[in-house]
Design a protein around this motif. Structure first.
Motif, PDB file in Angstrom:
ATOM      1  N   LEU A   6       0.832  -1.202   0.000  1.00 14.65           N
ATOM      2  CA  LEU A   6       0.000   0.000   0.000  1.00 14.65           C
ATOM      3  C   LEU A   6       0.867   1.252   0.000  1.00 14.65           C
ATOM      4  CD1 LEU A   6      -2.636  -1.019   2.695  1.00 14.65           C
ATOM      5  CD2 LEU A   6      -3.088  -0.689   0.258  1.00 14.65           C
ATOM      6  N   PRO A   7       0.598   2.208  -0.902  1.00 20.47           N
ATOM      7  CA  PRO A   7       1.278   3.506  -0.793  1.00 20.47           C
ATOM      8  C   PRO A   7       0.708   4.279   0.387  1.00 20.47           C
ATOM      9  CG  PRO A   7      -0.360   3.566  -2.541  1.00 20.47           C
ATOM     10  CD  PRO A   7      -0.326   2.147  -2.044  1.00 20.47           C
ATOM     11  N   ASN A   8       1.354   5.382   0.747  1.00 23.28           N
ATOM     12  CA  ASN A   8       0.933   6.094   1.966  1.00 23.28           C
ATOM     13  C   ASN A   8      -0.421   6.766   1.829  1.00 23.28           C
ATOM     14  OD1 ASN A   8       1.647   8.136   0.214  1.00 23.28           O
ATOM     15  ND2 ASN A   8       2.932   9.239   1.644  1.00 23.28           N
ATOM     16  N   TYR A   9      -0.965   6.910   0.614  1.00 23.84           N
ATOM     17  CA  TYR A   9      -2.261   7.572   0.446  1.00 23.84           C
ATOM     18  C   TYR A   9      -3.419   6.572   0.295  1.00 23.84           C
ATOM     19  CZ  TYR A   9      -1.192   6.695  -4.501  1.00 23.84           C
ATOM     20  OH  TYR A   9      -0.856   6.106  -5.699  1.00 23.84           O
ATOM     21  N   ILE A  10      -3.136   5.295   0.464  1.00 20.08           N
ATOM     22  CA  ILE A  10      -4.171   4.262   0.388  1.00 20.08           C
ATOM     23  C   ILE A  10      -4.207   3.493   1.701  1.00 20.08           C
ATOM     24  CG2 ILE A  10      -4.936   2.138  -0.741  1.00 20.08           C
ATOM     25  CD1 ILE A  10      -5.326   4.432  -2.553  1.00 20.08           C
ATOM     26  N   LYS A  11      -5.408   3.321   2.253  1.00 17.91           N
ATOM     27  CA  LYS A  11      -5.615   2.506   3.440  1.00 17.91           C
ATOM     28  C   LYS A  11      -6.548   1.354   3.076  1.00 17.91           C
ATOM     29  CE  LYS A  11      -3.381   5.340   6.245  1.00 17.91           C
ATOM     30  NZ  LYS A  11      -2.893   6.250   5.200  1.00 17.91           N
ATOM     31  N   ALA A  12      -6.336   0.211   3.719  1.00 16.74           N
ATOM     32  CA  ALA A  12      -7.171  -0.958   3.441  1.00 16.74           C
ATOM     33  C   ALA A  12      -7.545  -1.645   4.746  1.00 16.74           C
ATOM     34  CB  ALA A  12      -6.455  -1.935   2.511  1.00 16.74           C
ATOM     35  N   GLU A  13      -8.802  -2.046   4.848  1.00 16.44           N
ATOM     36  CA  GLU A  13      -9.275  -2.798   6.018  1.00 16.44           C
ATOM     37  C   GLU A  13     -10.120  -3.967   5.537  1.00 16.44           C
ATOM     38  OE1 GLU A  13     -11.971  -2.302  10.090  1.00 16.44           O
ATOM     39  OE2 GLU A  13     -11.526  -0.561   8.830  1.00 16.44           O
ATOM     40  N   ILE A  14      -9.851  -5.145   6.088  1.00 15.86           N
ATOM     41  CA  ILE A  14     -10.598  -6.344   5.733  1.00 15.86           C
ATOM     42  C   ILE A  14     -11.649  -6.612   6.810  1.00 15.86           C
ATOM     43  CG2 ILE A  14     -10.475  -8.790   5.139  1.00 15.86           C
ATOM     44  CD1 ILE A  14      -8.912  -7.091   3.218  1.00 15.86           C
ATOM     45  N   SER A  15     -12.867  -6.854   6.388  1.00 12.72           N
ATOM     46  CA  SER A  15     -13.949  -7.155   7.328  1.00 12.72           C
ATOM     47  C   SER A  15     -14.710  -8.401   6.850  1.00 12.72           C
ATOM     48  CB  SER A  15     -14.915  -5.981   7.431  1.00 12.72           C
ATOM     49  OG  SER A  15     -16.017  -6.284   8.252  1.00 12.72           O
ATOM     50  N   PRO A  16     -14.736  -9.468   7.668  1.00 15.60           N
ATOM     51  CA  PRO A  16     -14.029  -9.625   8.938  1.00 15.60           C
ATOM     52  C   PRO A  16     -12.538  -9.879   8.709  1.00 15.60           C
ATOM     53  CG  PRO A  16     -15.137 -11.663   8.395  1.00 15.60           C
ATOM     54  CD  PRO A  16     -15.569 -10.664   7.354  1.00 15.60           C
ATOM     55  N   SER A  17     -11.747  -9.719   9.762  1.00 17.38           N
ATOM     56  CA  SER A  17     -10.302  -9.908   9.630  1.00 17.38           C
ATOM     57  C   SER A  17      -9.959 -11.332   9.231  1.00 17.38           C
ATOM     58  CB  SER A  17      -9.602  -9.560  10.951  1.00 17.38           C
ATOM     59  OG  SER A  17      -9.834  -8.221  11.296  1.00 17.38           O
ATOM     60  N   ARG A  18     -10.727 -12.291   9.740  1.00 19.23           N
ATOM     61  CA  ARG A  18     -10.539 -13.702   9.403  1.00 19.23           C
ATOM     62  C   ARG A  18     -11.804 -14.218   8.728  1.00 19.23           C
ATOM     63  NH1 ARG A  18      -8.095 -12.799  14.338  1.00 19.23           N
ATOM     64  NH2 ARG A  18      -5.919 -13.470  14.524  1.00 19.23           N
ATOM     65  N   ILE A  19     -11.638 -14.821   7.566  1.00 17.28           N
ATOM     66  CA  ILE A  19     -12.782 -15.314   6.787  1.00 17.28           C
ATOM     67  C   ILE A  19     -12.747 -16.831   6.761  1.00 17.28           C
ATOM     68  CG2 ILE A  19     -13.986 -15.220   4.572  1.00 17.28           C
ATOM     69  CD1 ILE A  19     -12.553 -12.600   3.996  1.00 17.28           C
ATOM     70  N   ARG A  20     -13.806 -17.443   7.241  1.00 14.51           N
ATOM     71  CA  ARG A  20     -13.867 -18.896   7.286  1.00 14.51           C
ATOM     72  C   ARG A  20     -14.029 -19.492   5.889  1.00 14.51           C
ATOM     73  NH1 ARG A  20     -18.572 -19.964  11.443  1.00 14.51           N
ATOM     74  NH2 ARG A  20     -19.337 -18.060  10.448  1.00 14.51           N
ATOM     75  N   ALA A  21     -13.746 -20.776   5.769  1.00 15.24           N
ATOM     76  CA  ALA A  21     -13.839 -21.470   4.486  1.00 15.24           C
ATOM     77  C   ALA A  21     -15.240 -21.331   3.908  1.00 15.24           C
ATOM     78  CB  ALA A  21     -13.485 -22.943   4.669  1.00 15.24           C
ATOM     79  N   GLY A  22     -15.299 -20.941   2.637  1.00 16.84           N
ATOM     80  CA  GLY A  22     -16.577 -20.820   1.954  1.00 16.84           C
ATOM     81  C   GLY A  22     -17.359 -19.567   2.278  1.00 16.84           C
ATOM     82  N   ARG A  23     -16.843 -18.709   3.172  1.00 16.41           N
ATOM     83  CA  ARG A  23     -17.546 -17.491   3.556  1.00 16.41           C
ATOM     84  C   ARG A  23     -16.951 -16.281   2.846  1.00 16.41           C
ATOM     85  NH1 ARG A  23     -20.774 -17.904   8.062  1.00 16.41           N
ATOM     86  NH2 ARG A  23     -21.529 -15.880   7.321  1.00 16.41           N
ATOM     87  N   SER A  24     -17.674 -15.174   2.923  1.00 17.26           N
ATOM     88  CA  SER A  24     -17.247 -13.975   2.214  1.00 17.26           C
ATOM     89  C   SER A  24     -16.870 -12.856   3.179  1.00 17.26           C
ATOM     90  CB  SER A  24     -18.361 -13.489   1.275  1.00 17.26           C
ATOM     91  OG  SER A  24     -19.503 -13.106   2.023  1.00 17.26           O
ATOM     92  N   GLY A  25     -16.142 -11.904   2.664  1.00  9.81           N
ATOM     93  CA  GLY A  25     -15.757 -10.717   3.405  1.00  9.81           C
ATOM     94  C   GLY A  25     -15.623  -9.560   2.431  1.00  9.81           C
ATOM     95  N   VAL A  26     -15.126  -8.452   2.930  1.00  6.61           N
ATOM     96  CA  VAL A  26     -14.981  -7.282   2.069  1.00  6.61           C
ATOM     97  C   VAL A  26     -13.698  -6.537   2.429  1.00  6.61           C
ATOM     98  CG1 VAL A  26     -16.366  -5.843   3.622  1.00  6.61           C
ATOM     99  CG2 VAL A  26     -16.139  -5.192   1.227  1.00  6.61           C
TER     100      VAL A  26
END
Length: 355
Positions: free
Chosen positions: A178-198
């Motif tokens: 990531l460059p300093n002008y881009i931030k990223a957050e994963i929700s949820p932090s841990r994704i179980r098998a077959g499940r989705s996140g963003v």
């Protein structure tokens, strides 16, 4: 006396540099986002921590931001350089987004290590209902390209990339490089098998140095430390525009105005030719000098030539465009970006077609 002062100074310096005045513990991931949580269904997470010192330490106390969060932590001494776990549980008794802080104190230190547990309490867990047409390693996503168009300095727009865990194990996706002008957050932090996140991608325009088009590439890994690979690439572009909202009516009336003979240039098919050429006329129909401050390409495959970038009122310029067949083979929609000081048209897009 001088020797005594010198010795005292050295002791103070050494004391200031010893680990006892630094944070003694560290977290592998100090923020855990659990995503959607069912109402009144408590959620528990585990923070992985490590003793940074070479000697034993002990946790003296743990403080939480509210009584809705309980914490379990080691009560005995923790060996030097050893890893340990702090387990936090949120009772989920209140609907909506939550962000709970946990302060972990060690004996002899007044500075806590802060941990964060966040998510959203819902009455029904809803997964993304769209498609995941793109494969990124062992993950599936709905897109691999983000465009932040028409942003001004100070804006912080967000975009979402939906992720499907296509493996048999729980993953902890991470956006890398990531460059300093881009931030990223994963929700949820841990994704179980077959499940989705963003993945929530945020652009901080304060970190972009110049107006016009800025492009970068980041990579989506399924776990921290995952290798970077071309098939995990996400292309991110941003077009930063000059802010003209503070111009008064007189300034707007005296402003330059850009006119183009075309904003879509159809060069026709290559039919065995290596290059195709075309031209677009540009005129300033305003009352002050038109300044074309940026002339950029969104993609490869185009060669540009502009005979002048500053146009007096009534003056013309000529933009020559050459399309190169070899470079355009994998380009979907070649485009040209112009940034001007025309307050009504600070951004001009020219589309180039070769079919």
């Amino acid at each position: 006396m001088i020797k005594k002062i010198f010795a005292t100074t050295i002791i103070c310096l050494l004391t200031a540099l010893t680990p006892c005045h630094a944070q003694r513990i560290e977290a592998k991931n100090p923020v855990i986002n659990v995503g959607q949580v069912m109402f009144r269904d408590p959620v528990t997470v585990e923070f992985e921590l490590k003793n940074r010192l070479s000697r034993e330490i002990k946790i003296s106390q743990v403080r939480t931001s509210c009584g809705c969060t309980t914490v379990d932590y080691p009560k005995n001494d923790i060996d030097g350089d050893a890893s340990f776990t702090v387990r936090a549980t949120y009772d989920a008794k209140q609907m909506g987004h939550f962000q709970k802080q946990i302060g972990v104190y060690t004996e002899g230190s007044n500075t806590p290590l802060m941990l964060t547990l966040k998510g959203v309490v819902v009455d029904e867990v809803v997964d993304f209902a769209g498609d995941y047409p793109i494969t990124m390693g062992d993950l599936l996503v709905d897109l691999n390209e983000i465009e932040f168009d028409d942003v001004n300095r100070g804006d912080m727009p967000m975009a979402k990339i939906h992720i499907l865990n296509n493996t048999d194990n729980t993953v902890q996706p991470v956006v890398m490089h990531l460059p300093n002008y881009i931030k990223a957050e994963i929700s949820p932090s841990r994704i179980r098998a077959g499940r989705s996140g963003v993945a929530i991608i945020t652009l901080d325009t304060r970190g972009i140095s110049d107006y016009g088009l800025t492009k970068t590439q980041v990579f989506l890994g399924k776990n921290p430390g995952d290798r970077v690979a071309p098939n995990k690439r996400i292309d991110i572009s941003a077009v930063l525009l000059p802010n003209v909202s503070d111009l008064n009516d007189y300034q707007l009336a005296q402003a330059p105005h850009i006119e183009l003979s075309a904003t879509t240039l159809n060069l026709g098919p290559f039919n065995g030719k290596k290059k195709l050429k075309g031209e677009i006329d540009i005129q300033n129909t305003g009352k002050s000098t038109l300044d074309i401050t940026k002339l950029q390409m969104y993609t490869v495959g185009l060669q540009l030539s502009l005979n002048k970038t500053k146009l007096a009122p009534g003056e013309y310029a000529k933009l020559k465009i050459t399309a190169v067949e070899r470079d355009l083979r994998l380009v979907k929609s070649p485009r040209i970006l112009m940034i001007t000081n025309d307050p009504n048209r600070p951004k001009v897009i020219i589309e180039v077609k070769t079919e």
